[in-house]
Design an enzyme around this catalytic site. Structure first.
Site, PDB file in Angstrom:
ATOM      1  N   ASP A  36      -1.010   5.360  -6.383  1.00  0.00           N
ATOM      2  CA  ASP A  36      -2.111   6.313  -6.468  1.00  0.00           C
ATOM      3  C   ASP A  36      -1.649   7.378  -7.450  1.00  0.00           C
ATOM      4  O   ASP A  36      -0.509   7.851  -7.368  1.00  0.00           O
ATOM      5  CB  ASP A  36      -2.379   6.965  -5.106  1.00  0.00           C
ATOM      6  CG  ASP A  36      -2.948   5.985  -4.091  1.00  0.00           C
ATOM      7  OD1 ASP A  36      -3.927   5.292  -4.423  1.00  0.00           O
ATOM      8  OD2 ASP A  36      -2.417   5.928  -2.970  1.00  0.00           O
ATOM      9  N   GLU A  38      -4.339   3.160  -8.726  1.00  0.00           N
ATOM     10  CA  GLU A  38      -5.596   3.857  -8.422  1.00  0.00           C
ATOM     11  C   GLU A  38      -5.604   5.221  -9.086  1.00  0.00           C
ATOM     12  O   GLU A  38      -4.667   6.012  -8.919  1.00  0.00           O
ATOM     13  CB  GLU A  38      -5.784   4.040  -6.909  1.00  0.00           C
ATOM     14  CG  GLU A  38      -7.086   4.792  -6.616  1.00  0.00           C
ATOM     15  CD  GLU A  38      -7.373   5.042  -5.142  1.00  0.00           C
ATOM     16  OE1 GLU A  38      -6.641   4.516  -4.286  1.00  0.00           O
ATOM     17  OE2 GLU A  38      -8.329   5.776  -4.873  1.00  0.00           O
ATOM     18  N   GLU A  63       1.357  -0.706  -5.104  1.00  0.00           N
ATOM     19  CA  GLU A  63       0.286   0.248  -5.417  1.00  0.00           C
ATOM     20  C   GLU A  63       0.816   1.603  -5.868  1.00  0.00           C
ATOM     21  O   GLU A  63       1.781   2.123  -5.303  1.00  0.00           O
ATOM     22  CB  GLU A  63      -0.613   0.463  -4.191  1.00  0.00           C
ATOM     23  CG  GLU A  63      -1.849   1.259  -4.570  1.00  0.00           C
ATOM     24  CD  GLU A  63      -2.586   1.893  -3.400  1.00  0.00           C
ATOM     25  OE1 GLU A  63      -1.965   2.156  -2.358  1.00  0.00           O
ATOM     26  OE2 GLU A  63      -3.792   2.154  -3.567  1.00  0.00           O
ATOM     27  N   HIS A  89      -0.706  10.306  -3.394  1.00  0.00           N
ATOM     28  CA  HIS A  89      -1.995   9.857  -2.855  1.00  0.00           C
ATOM     29  C   HIS A  89      -3.081  10.917  -2.932  1.00  0.00           C
ATOM     30  O   HIS A  89      -4.244  10.623  -3.193  1.00  0.00           O
ATOM     31  CB  HIS A  89      -1.845   9.405  -1.403  1.00  0.00           C
ATOM     32  CG  HIS A  89      -3.143   8.970  -0.806  1.00  0.00           C
ATOM     33  ND1 HIS A  89      -3.958   9.810  -0.070  1.00  0.00           N
ATOM     34  CD2 HIS A  89      -3.798   7.785  -0.868  1.00  0.00           C
ATOM     35  CE1 HIS A  89      -5.037   9.161   0.307  1.00  0.00           C
ATOM     36  NE2 HIS A  89      -4.978   7.933  -0.166  1.00  0.00           N
ATOM     37  N   HIS A 130       0.838  -1.197   0.000  1.00  0.00           N
ATOM     38  CA  HIS A 130       0.000   0.000   0.000  1.00  0.00           C
ATOM     39  C   HIS A 130       0.878   1.254   0.000  1.00  0.00           C
ATOM     40  O   HIS A 130       1.533   1.557   0.985  1.00  0.00           O
ATOM     41  CB  HIS A 130      -0.878  -0.034   1.251  1.00  0.00           C
ATOM     42  CG  HIS A 130      -1.797   1.129   1.405  1.00  0.00           C
ATOM     43  ND1 HIS A 130      -1.643   2.066   2.400  1.00  0.00           N
ATOM     44  CD2 HIS A 130      -2.877   1.501   0.680  1.00  0.00           C
ATOM     45  CE1 HIS A 130      -2.612   2.962   2.302  1.00  0.00           C
ATOM     46  NE2 HIS A 130      -3.374   2.646   1.273  1.00  0.00           N
TER      47      HIS A 130
END
Ligand code: G3P
Ligand code: CA
Length: 348
Positions: free
Chosen positions: A70, A173, A68, A83, A41
């Protein structure tokens, strides 16, 4: 249906092992699809500032199956790994560009060119008072690293996949696609263009795309026609995340039926699966079961040793519950090393 989906595995039996062989999982990709996937994460963010290349390199070394990203856009439309749509909490923007805040007091990444964003230094996350959000993690002092572009981060992971021989995938994401659209930018398209240039757009077993916004996922599937698996993230209506999304409705049977038409899985907040303790017994919702019954993967977020849910007294207990009782298909974790160890212990 993608190869990845056709090879979706849930049991641990002979048929399942044969399916694994047929799918080639665990060979070329090196990913542990027979067990829940470990998603780093924002990188190994328990140990190094989130979304910096050092945090991503450490996550790779710690054995994350997926890392991950973002992603938001710069003013000149370049996908960068960050993020927040704001720069306030994780960079030194206040010192470097003191006059560039908007009237609401925030510094928006989309107001800065890539060249300007590259002048910033990313540091451990701080709260509004300037204090470290996680005081026992990497010191929240001056930042050491630049904000990476998505292309740079993919180059790092590509390089590590080659040099180590162990493959980690991407789990991207798109942050606030509706906000970007209102600013005149097309975030999902920009992300796909980077994936196309780097050859990852066809690697359906090695990339997930995720969003809290159903419209962004539908756009990716039906208009941009991506073959990559899509994950519908679930938040709480009270968070006012991305405004218009009714997460309560998405969690109903009808909502999950609808998600299953355009997505391959859900990413719920872990407190949407685990509800607390009563008389020494863990209480859980049936959300994971209802999603899996519709063929959806379940990848909850976020596993943190230093922020355990109420009633869970150890990081191992958290993994035991989600791996052995809730049977999730993957987890987002700030501690990829520990999560991988627990997976090896609990699901040998
Ligand atoms: O994308 C899964 C999880 O990361 C969602 O929460 O806020 O950390 O992006 P957030
Ligand atoms: Ca995320």
């Amino acid at each position: 249906m993608s190869l990845w989906n056709s090879c979706r595995l849930r049991g641990r039996n002979l048929l399942w092992a044969l399916t694994l062989l047929a799918c080639g999982a665990g060979s070329e990709t090196g990913m542990a699809r027979e067990h829940p996937i470990i998603i780093a994460h924002r990188g190994a963010s328990a140990y190094l500032p989130e979304h910096t290349l050092p945090a991503k390199a450490l996550a790779h070394a710690q054995g994350a199956d997926f890392i991950e990203q973002d992603v938001v856009l710069s003013r000149d439309g370049v996908p960068v790994v960050l993020h927040d749509i704001h720069l306030d909490s994780t960079t030194d923007v206040t010192e470097r560009f003191p006059k560039r805040r908007r009237q609401d007091g925030h510094y928006y990444a989309i107001d800065f060119s890539l060249a300007e964003l590259k002048q910033l230094r990313a540091h451990e996350r701080r709260n509004k008072n300037g204090q470290a959000v996680f005081p026992e993690r990497f010191p929240a002092g001056p930042g050491l690293s630049q904000i990476p572009s998505l292309a740079e981060e993919i180059a790092l992971i590509d390089g590590l996949n080659t040099s180590t021989g162990r493959k980690a995938g991407l789990y991207i994401e798109m942050k606030a696609s509706a906000f970007h659209r209102a600013e005149g930018q097309d975030l999902p398209r920009a992300v796909l263009e980077v994936l196309e240039k780097t050859g990852w757009d066809q690697r359906t077993q090695e990339v997930f795309l995720q969003s809290f916004e159903p419209e962004a996922l539908r756009y990716l599937k039906y208009e941009l026609k991506t073959a990559l698996p899509l994950i519908q993230l679930l938040g709480e209506n009270a968070w006012a995340e991305d405004g218009a999304v009714d997460f309560d409705q998405l969690k109903t049977d009808e909502g999950l039926d609808e998600i299953a038409t355009y997505a391959d899985g859900i990413g719920p907040w872990l407190m949407q699966l685990y509800l607390g303790v009563d008389d020494g017994n863990y209480l859980s919702s049936d959300l994971a079961q209802r999603a899996q019954a519709r063929g959806l993967e379940v990848h909850p977020y976020t596993f943190r040793r230093d922020q355990l849910p109420p009633g869970i007294d150890s990081f191992e207990a958290l993994h035991r519950l989600f791996f052995l009782e809730l049977h999730v298909d993957g987890i987002f974790t700030d501690f990829p090393d520990l999560s991988r160890q627990f997976r090896e212990q609990l699901l040998p």
